[in-house]
Design a protein around this motif. Structure first.
Motif, mmCIF file in Angstrom:
data_model
loop_
_atom_site.group_PDB
_atom_site.id
_atom_site.type_symbol
_atom_site.label_atom_id
_atom_site.label_comp_id
_atom_site.label_asym_id
_atom_site.label_seq_id
_atom_site.Cartn_x
_atom_site.Cartn_y
_atom_site.Cartn_z
ATOM 1 N N ILE A 162 0.822 -1.202 0.000
ATOM 2 C CA ILE A 162 0.000 0.000 0.000
ATOM 3 C C ILE A 162 0.862 1.260 0.000
ATOM 4 C CG2 ILE A 162 -0.317 -0.038 2.536
ATOM 5 C CD1 ILE A 162 -3.013 0.965 0.030
ATOM 6 N N ASP A 163 2.026 1.199 0.635
ATOM 7 C CA ASP A 163 2.892 2.380 0.663
ATOM 8 C C ASP A 163 3.412 2.741 -0.719
ATOM 9 O OD1 ASP A 163 3.178 3.832 3.072
ATOM 10 O OD2 ASP A 163 4.014 2.024 4.002
ATOM 11 N N SER A 164 3.743 1.721 -1.512
ATOM 12 C CA SER A 164 4.229 2.093 -2.845
ATOM 13 C C SER A 164 3.082 2.600 -3.711
ATOM 14 C CB SER A 164 5.005 0.954 -3.511
ATOM 15 O OG SER A 164 4.291 -0.220 -3.476
ATOM 16 N N PRO A 190 -2.247 11.421 -2.650
ATOM 17 C CA PRO A 190 -2.393 10.221 -1.820
ATOM 18 C C PRO A 190 -3.508 10.336 -0.783
ATOM 19 C CG PRO A 190 -0.356 11.383 -1.293
ATOM 20 C CD PRO A 190 -0.901 12.008 -2.532
ATOM 21 N N LYS A 203 -8.715 -1.190 2.929
ATOM 22 C CA LYS A 203 -7.761 -1.451 1.837
ATOM 23 C C LYS A 203 -7.887 -2.885 1.321
ATOM 24 C CE LYS A 203 -5.458 2.564 3.078
ATOM 25 N NZ LYS A 203 -6.296 2.824 4.227
ATOM 26 N N LEU A 206 0.525 4.425 -2.531
ATOM 27 C CA LEU A 206 0.237 5.790 -2.093
ATOM 28 C C LEU A 206 1.354 6.765 -2.437
ATOM 29 C CD1 LEU A 206 -1.428 4.956 1.328
ATOM 30 C CD2 LEU A 206 -2.552 5.710 -0.763
ATOM 31 N N SER A 207 2.588 6.272 -2.443
ATOM 32 C CA SER A 207 3.666 7.221 -2.742
ATOM 33 C C SER A 207 3.851 7.395 -4.252
ATOM 34 C CB SER A 207 4.969 6.797 -2.064
ATOM 35 O OG SER A 207 5.213 5.442 -2.314
ATOM 36 N N SER A 208 3.025 6.710 -5.050
ATOM 37 C CA SER A 208 3.166 6.846 -6.504
ATOM 38 C C SER A 208 2.153 7.797 -7.118
ATOM 39 C CB SER A 208 2.986 5.477 -7.170
ATOM 40 O OG SER A 208 3.882 4.553 -6.640
ATOM 41 N N ILE A 256 -6.298 7.375 1.473
ATOM 42 C CA ILE A 256 -5.816 6.807 2.742
ATOM 43 C C ILE A 256 -6.947 6.349 3.664
ATOM 44 C CG2 ILE A 256 -3.589 7.978 2.677
ATOM 45 C CD1 ILE A 256 -4.541 10.039 4.568
#
Lengths: 210, 590
Positions: free
Chosen positions: B5-7, B15, B96, B9-11, B19
């Motif tokens: 999920i972090d990749s 974002p 998620k 959101l950081s893409s 969340i």
């Protein structure tokens, strides 16, 4: 001036600085904090952040100045406000301070990277120079992160290796460690291999600013 | 929970849209609930999070201990690209989790141009679009919202369609799901017995589906909290619905029919709700929501009550949807004492004759009187809403729009307290789309060429530099018309257009009419056979089986009166016999 120390972690790290400003106003309104409004044509609550935290970086102890009308007991305030924050944002301390944010010169960051990436990362930060392009309002400038930052390995936790980064974070010069992680991720083609947390601010004598 | 999920959101550029931890978002443990609902809005977050209906039902559903309702929005282009390139499924914001894990995937359909969003979200979820292609272990697809007063264009996609007011029957629907022990076939069969529920792809087609109507609006559920987005959204404020329905009966207006009967909420309840919402959200603005706010009988009382709370807390009050004919000095004062806003009125047509045809019962004198009040109180911007292409419209009516706007400029120089500031009059002009369940449901819509000709005519009729003209693209209007009065064949068109890359069609930067034309060709569909054809009164329409409570006789009577340029008084003055009271218990009408 009333200073608030707060943390911004978890998914809350994805809240942009502009959105955080609005979010803080709403937290204050929800907690019915008697905040002082600017006296202009379009009054707005007075709030000043120490330094914008780039989206995607956690903050362990961020600072926010507000002005209060008839301030209640700070301990009562702290409890009241923490009931009203969204997940990931917590208020740590409320205190008086007259030391202006302009005395902040640097910030300390914690960088975490999974152990299997460490050899590659060590090679990367061990280079003589790490040139990157920084986009600013007035255009792009070339900087060398090796000159701008101090990076040192400090320990290990649960399969992650921890580094400490000290980088400029003042009005005159501000270098985000996200430039370092982005450059590393670009080089290696990895996505979000690195997680970053700002842990403290430093003044010109490298003493922690609070 | 989806991986990495972090990749994800950081893409993406926004974002915080994904969340799911906004203030007042609802988080439960999935092991502690019987039913999980992924509630989708088939357009971007900042539009979906501005829609009151979705927020209201989200909180209402989550009041149930046995159910967890989560949100899903159409991904922005960068998010879609990321999901597709990495093979990541679309996920519900709160948990998620991917959509296949849910019992229900529900859509709220508020405007027709969001229909490709259904295809895109389901594709990103790995769920087949057509009900016939889905296996029994897939989630149950549910749809609702005002567009579902003609469900046929999307009926092939859904298992259950809720027609009417969801507050009235959703709990009954989820009770039934629980009672059936997740037995899909039994659930679908028995759901047909719930008023307002249409089960389009299971067993025999229902001959009649009657719209669900809240009988007791003053006491119906209204949330005491709203999810507060981190990112700024289109309507970033508290929406306080003060009444439902409209007494006016404008003949082009679908909302004026499908939200009947006219029901006001009591001032005390509204004040209580408003204060609770202020406390739970921290918003600094309340907007009073209804189809025609100045028709709310106790508006000054409500505004006074709210001001008492709002002024010391610097919360402002917005009062949109005002009518020209009962805009008063008192109302003007209410607005300006809190915050000065521009003034917006909707004359809808440029001549008295055409206003009589559409039953917009306002006169030139009303316009002058309202402008006088507004200008004397310092307003310096006026926005006027009009429509072109209304039934019986002539070139004279088009030129009348320009003349009306220019008269408003003249009123400014006649009445304004401070003339030096100058005046800006904006004409915002939509093209008329005949909508189901209205007196004009049988009417022809203008063709593309004719829309453009009339737009040009209006443009060239404006001589004052103080008047600015804004209009919608003609081609989106044509498509809207196809969807509005479409039948089951349209579902194939939606899929074909989505395959050709159509997404987020309500956004002009994404809308590509040539792709829609290509899709229509593939499907053998002629747009004009849906839009430009006048239907005889006797024709069986795709939505004839939906009983809105308003009789076809009434609609036809209104249509015939329109041709004779005769008006119908408002419900408050005299009952026009639309029939809706027969569907309600007790005396609901004004």
């Amino acid at each position: 001036m009333t200073r608030i120390a707060f943390s911004k972690k978890g998914y809350a790290k994805y809240i942009s600085h502009l959105d955080l400003n609005r979010c803080m106003q709403r937290i204050m309104a929800r907690a019915e904090i008697p905040i002082w409004y600017t006296q202009g044509f379009n009054p707005h609550p007075y709030m000043v952040f120490s330094a914008a935290l780039p989206t995607g970086i956690c903050g362990e102890r961020e600072l926010l100045d507000i002005k209060l009308v008839d301030p209640p007991e700070y301990s009562v305030l702290l409890e009241r406000v923490n009931e009203k924050t969204p997940d990931g944002i917590s208020f740590l301390e409320i205190y008086d301070s007259d030391r202006d944010f302009k005395y902040i010169e640097k910030a300390v960051y914690r960088l975490e990277i999974s152990d299997d990436n460490v050899p590659m990362f060590d090679e990367f930060i061990g280079r003589d120079s790490i040139p990157v392009v920084k986009k600013t309002k007035s255009g792009e400038i070339n900087i060398d992160l090796k000159e701008e930052m101090q990076i040192k390995k400090t320990g290990e936790i649960d399969g992650f290796t921890v580094y400490e980064i000290i980088a400029p974070c003042g009005n005159d010069r501000n270098i985000s460690p996200a430039l370092l992680s982005a450059a590393y991720e670009d080089k290696t083609g990895q996505k979000s291999a690195v997680s970053l947390t700002r842990t403290a601010f430093l003044d010109n004598k490298s003493v922690i600013f609070r | 929970m989806i991986k990495n999920i972090d990749s994800v959101l950081s893409s993406v550029s926004k974002p915080s849209w994904y969340i799911g931890t906004e203030l007042n978002s609802v988080h439960k443990s999935k092991d502690n609930v019987h039913t999980r609902v992924a509630y989708c809005f088939p357009d971007l977050y900042d539009v979906g999070m501005s829609h009151l209906g979705m927020k209201l039902l989200y909180h209402m559903m989550n009041e149930r201990d046995d159910l967890w309702c989560e949100r899903v929005f159409a991904p922005n282009t960068d998010m879609e690209e990321y999901l597709r390139s990495t093979g990541t499924p679309i996920f519900a914001l709160e948990s998620k989790d991917e959509l296949k894990e849910f019992d229900f995937v529900a859509f709220t359909l508020v405007y027709e141009l969001s229909y490709t969003g259904i295809a895109n979200i389901l594709d990103l979820a790995g769920i087949p679009l057509f009900a016939k292609d889905r296996s029994d272990d897939m989630p149950i697809l549910l749809a609702g919202g005002p567009c579902m007063c003609n469900p046929e264009p999307v009926a092939d996609f859904f298992d259950v369609i809720d027609i009417g007011e969801g507050e009235e029957n959703l709990n009954e629907l989820f009770d039934l799901y629980k009672k059936c022990g997740k037995n899909r076939n039994e659930f679908l069969e028995r759901a047909k017995d719930i008023r307002g529920i249409y089960v389009p792809n299971h067993g025999q087609k229902q001959k009649k589906v009657t719209r669900a109507i809240i009988n007791d609006l003053p006491n119906v559920y209204y949330p005491d909290k709203l999810v507060v987005p981190f990112a700024q959204v289109v309507h970033d404020r508290i929406s306080l619905e003060i009444m439902r329905g409209c007494i006016r009966g404008c003949r082009f207006c679908q909302a004026g029919i499908i939200y009947r009967p006219y029901r006001q909420k009591p001032v005390e309840r509204l004040k209580e709700d408003a204060i609770k919402l202020c406390k739970s959200t921290g918003y600094d603005e309340i907007s009073l929501l209804s189809l025609s706010t100045s028709d709310f009988q106790k508006l000054p009382e409500l505004a006074d009550g709210l001001k008492e709370y709002c002024i010391p807390r610097k919360i402002s009050l917005a009062v949109p949807s005002l009518r020209i004919d009962n805009f008063s000095k008192e109302i003007s004062d209410e607005i300006s004492s809190i915050r000065k806003t521009g003034l917006t009125f909707a004359p809808e047509a440029g001549t008295q004759r055409l206003r009589n045809v559409i039953n917009k019962n306002i006169t030139d004198e009303d316009i002058e009187r309202s402008c006088k009040i507004a200008f004397e109180n310092g307003a310096s911007a006026v926005k006027l809403y009009f429509m072109i292409g209304l039934p019986t419209e002539t070139d004279e009516d088009i030129i009348g729009i320009a003349k009306t706007a220019e008269k408003v400029v003249d009123y400014f120089y006649k009445y304004a307290a401070n003339r030096s500031r100058g005046i800006n009059v904006t004409i915002s002009c939509a093209t008329f789309v005949p909508k189901p369940h209205t007196p004009f449901q049988w009417e022809a819509q203008l063709t593309l060429d004719e829309i453009q000709r009339r737009q040009e005519l209006l443009k060239s009729s404006i001589t004052s530099k103080r008047v600015h003209y804004k209009y919608h693209d003609a081609d989106t209007t044509v498509l809207e018309g196809v969807f509005a009065r479409g039948d089951r064949k349209i579902s194939g068109l939606i899929q074909a257009a989505w395959r050709l890359g159509c997404r987020l069609d309500a956004w002009s930067e994404h809308f590509d009419f040539s792709k829609w034309q290509k899709a229509a060709k593939e499907c053998g569909i002629d747009f004009y056979s849906y839009t430009a054809r006048k239907r005889p009164f006797e024709e069986e329409l795709p939505w004839s089986f939906v009983d809105s409570g308003i009789t076809t006789d009434f609609l036809r009577r209104e249509c015939e009166k329109a041709y004779k340029e005769e008006t119908t008084p408002s419900c408050a003055e005299k009952c026009a016999g639309c029939g809706v009271n027969k569907l309600c218990k007790g005396d609901v009408c004004p």
